[in-house]
Write an enzyme that holds these catalytic residues in place. Sequence first.
Site, mmCIF file in Angstrom:
data_model
loop_
_atom_site.group_PDB
_atom_site.id
_atom_site.type_symbol
_atom_site.label_atom_id
_atom_site.label_comp_id
_atom_site.label_asym_id
_atom_site.label_seq_id
_atom_site.Cartn_x
_atom_site.Cartn_y
_atom_site.Cartn_z
ATOM 1 N N GLY A 12 0.841 -1.192 0.000
ATOM 2 C CA GLY A 12 0.000 0.000 0.000
ATOM 3 C C GLY A 12 0.876 1.242 0.000
ATOM 4 N N GLY A 13 1.801 1.302 -0.957
ATOM 5 C CA GLY A 13 2.755 2.416 -0.971
ATOM 6 C C GLY A 13 2.512 3.420 -2.077
ATOM 7 N N GLY A 16 -0.668 8.350 0.030
ATOM 8 C CA GLY A 16 -0.836 8.559 1.471
ATOM 9 C C GLY A 16 0.418 8.234 2.277
ATOM 10 N N ILE A 17 0.211 7.580 3.400
ATOM 11 C CA ILE A 17 1.300 7.288 4.342
ATOM 12 C C ILE A 17 2.357 6.394 3.689
ATOM 13 C CG2 ILE A 17 1.817 6.025 6.474
ATOM 14 C CD1 ILE A 17 -0.967 7.062 7.519
ATOM 15 N N GLY A 18 1.924 5.403 2.927
ATOM 16 C CA GLY A 18 2.879 4.489 2.289
ATOM 17 C C GLY A 18 3.783 5.217 1.316
ATOM 18 N N SER A 137 -3.792 1.632 14.017
ATOM 19 C CA SER A 137 -4.525 2.901 14.126
ATOM 20 C C SER A 137 -4.889 3.127 15.579
ATOM 21 C CB SER A 137 -5.821 2.845 13.306
ATOM 22 O OG SER A 137 -6.627 3.976 13.604
ATOM 23 N N TYR A 150 -13.693 -1.841 11.011
ATOM 24 C CA TYR A 150 -12.345 -1.283 10.797
ATOM 25 C C TYR A 150 -11.539 -1.344 12.101
ATOM 26 C CZ TYR A 150 -8.699 2.166 9.718
ATOM 27 O OH TYR A 150 -7.501 2.811 9.534
HETATM 28 N N1 LIG Z 1 -5.159 8.430 7.187
HETATM 29 C C1 LIG Z 1 -5.510 8.232 8.443
HETATM 30 O O1 LIG Z 1 -6.144 9.081 9.076
HETATM 31 C C2 LIG Z 1 -5.141 6.955 9.144
HETATM 32 C C3 LIG Z 1 -5.348 6.870 10.523
HETATM 33 C C4 LIG Z 1 -5.011 5.707 11.184
HETATM 34 C C5 LIG Z 1 -4.463 4.635 10.477
HETATM 35 N N2 LIG Z 1 -4.280 4.748 9.137
HETATM 36 C C6 LIG Z 1 -3.712 3.582 8.455
HETATM 37 O O2 LIG Z 1 -2.584 4.007 7.707
HETATM 38 C C7 LIG Z 1 -2.443 3.161 6.553
HETATM 39 C C8 LIG Z 1 -2.370 4.021 5.316
HETATM 40 O O3 LIG Z 1 -3.517 4.833 5.281
HETATM 41 P P1 LIG Z 1 -3.687 6.010 4.231
HETATM 42 O O4 LIG Z 1 -4.616 6.963 4.841
HETATM 43 O O5 LIG Z 1 -2.367 6.440 3.720
HETATM 44 O O6 LIG Z 1 -4.489 5.205 3.088
HETATM 45 P P2 LIG Z 1 -4.812 5.534 1.569
HETATM 46 O O7 LIG Z 1 -4.491 6.943 1.233
HETATM 47 O O8 LIG Z 1 -6.189 5.036 1.338
HETATM 48 O O9 LIG Z 1 -3.780 4.559 0.809
HETATM 49 C C9 LIG Z 1 -3.946 3.183 0.961
HETATM 50 C C10 LIG Z 1 -2.905 2.462 0.164
HETATM 51 O O10 LIG Z 1 -3.143 1.048 0.294
HETATM 52 C C11 LIG Z 1 -3.289 0.468 -1.010
HETATM 53 N N3 LIG Z 1 -4.200 -0.675 -0.926
HETATM 54 C C12 LIG Z 1 -5.496 -0.697 -0.526
HETATM 55 N N4 LIG Z 1 -5.990 -1.934 -0.640
HETATM 56 C C13 LIG Z 1 -4.977 -2.712 -1.113
HETATM 57 C C14 LIG Z 1 -4.874 -4.080 -1.455
HETATM 58 N N5 LIG Z 1 -5.914 -4.921 -1.357
HETATM 59 N N6 LIG Z 1 -3.687 -4.546 -1.897
HETATM 60 C C15 LIG Z 1 -2.618 -3.717 -2.032
HETATM 61 N N7 LIG Z 1 -2.664 -2.409 -1.731
HETATM 62 C C16 LIG Z 1 -3.832 -1.921 -1.282
HETATM 63 C C17 LIG Z 1 -3.805 1.622 -1.875
HETATM 64 O O11 LIG Z 1 -3.559 1.421 -3.252
HETATM 65 P P3 LIG Z 1 -4.702 0.776 -4.225
HETATM 66 O O12 LIG Z 1 -6.008 1.403 -3.839
HETATM 67 O O13 LIG Z 1 -4.255 1.067 -5.611
HETATM 68 O O14 LIG Z 1 -4.677 -0.690 -3.936
HETATM 69 C C18 LIG Z 1 -2.955 2.772 -1.321
HETATM 70 O O15 LIG Z 1 -1.640 2.714 -1.850
HETATM 71 C C19 LIG Z 1 -3.626 2.200 6.600
HETATM 72 O O16 LIG Z 1 -3.230 1.002 7.245
HETATM 73 C C20 LIG Z 1 -4.638 2.939 7.462
HETATM 74 O O17 LIG Z 1 -5.550 2.051 8.090
HETATM 75 C C21 LIG Z 1 -4.603 5.863 8.454
#
Ligand SMILES: NC(=O)c1ccc[n+]([C@@H]2O[C@H](COP(=O)([O-])OP(=O)(O)OC[C@H]3O[C@@H](n4cnc5c(N)ncnc54)[C@H](OP(=O)(O)O)[C@@H]3O)[C@@H](O)[C@H]2O)c1
Length: 247
Positions: A12-13, A16-18, A137, A150
């Site tokens: 998931g890179g 966002g965070i990745g 999270s 979630y």
């Molecule tokens: N943002 C927040 O407020 C927050 C808070 C607490 C925890 N987190 C955690 O931080 C992490 C990153 O969050 P984010 O906000 O950066 O998320 P994001 O912007 O939605 O990005 C998610 C990433 O994961 C990939 N992904 C999703 N489903 C996938 C799958 N089945 N296989 C491979 N890749 C997949 C997406 O690419 P594709 O869609 O192309 O697959 C994307 O690169 C997550 O674990 C999230 O639960 C986030």
Amino acid sequence: MNFTNKNVIISGGSQGIGLATAKAFIEHGANVLITGRNPETLQKAAEAINSSNLQILAADTSNLNGISVLEKWVAESGKKVDVLYLNAAIGVYAPIEHVTEADFDAQFNVNVKGHFFTLRQLIPHLADGASVIFTSSRVAAAAGIASSVYSATKAALNKIAEIAVNELAERKIRVNIVSPGPIQTPGLLTVASQEVQGFLASRSALQRLGNAEEVANTVLFLASDEASYINGADIAVDGGSIPYMLK
Ligand SMILES: NC(=O)c1ccc[n+]([C@@H]2O[C@H](COP(=O)([O-])OP(=O)(O)OC[C@H]3O[C@@H](n4cnc5c(N)ncnc54)[C@H](OP(=O)(O)O)[C@@H]3O)[C@@H](O)[C@H]2O)c1
């Protein structure tokens, strides 16, 4: 922190965070592979980072077929993995009475099963002394309405990480958790209205949302030699948030 010649995998890179973490590792000398499902988003990420140290791979982490694509890539690279950052996740928010089986399965498949089996399949490819980091999270310790599934996925992930700490210790592999609060990413911005973002910011002692680079900095520290005695930690990156409706 120096990651020259270190091999880093980030699930998931592509945004966002990745993505911010991939960029930070590359700035510190690492070779990084990022995964995601959407090839176009991955391509955009590659263009944004614009480094020969970055490689991209379309691999769906929610099922064993997708995970085997990643495993094959790692095996064919002939290199050991120094840092495995298990970060991909999806979130679907609804009160319990409106949660569908499909939404339940989709979240557990990506957020729990995906990380469990990615770790399982890559354990033989991890370098001794490697670092494994899970993105959990702050909601794992909260009880916010409409977040039952979630939040449960993140609580399950924490338990898997805790046990991995003990199982991998023999090979000096450290396993840690990063638990973000609300972070401005495409993922958050698609599910949270301006009003909800304002509410989330107001729950932080710093009175703002975090940014992806602030999580990335924490991941790099945990993966670095500077964190050599940190194992089994769960680091909150939340500006001092009061988790919404704590238990
Ligand atoms: N943002 C927040 O407020 C927050 C808070 C607490 C925890 N987190 C955690 O931080 C992490 C990153 O969050 P984010 O906000 O950066 O998320 P994001 O912007 O939605 O990005 C998610 C990433 O994961 C990939 N992904 C999703 N489903 C996938 C799958 N089945 N296989 C491979 N890749 C997949 C997406 O690419 P594709 O869609 O192309 O697959 C994307 O690169 C997550 O674990 C999230 O639960 C986030």
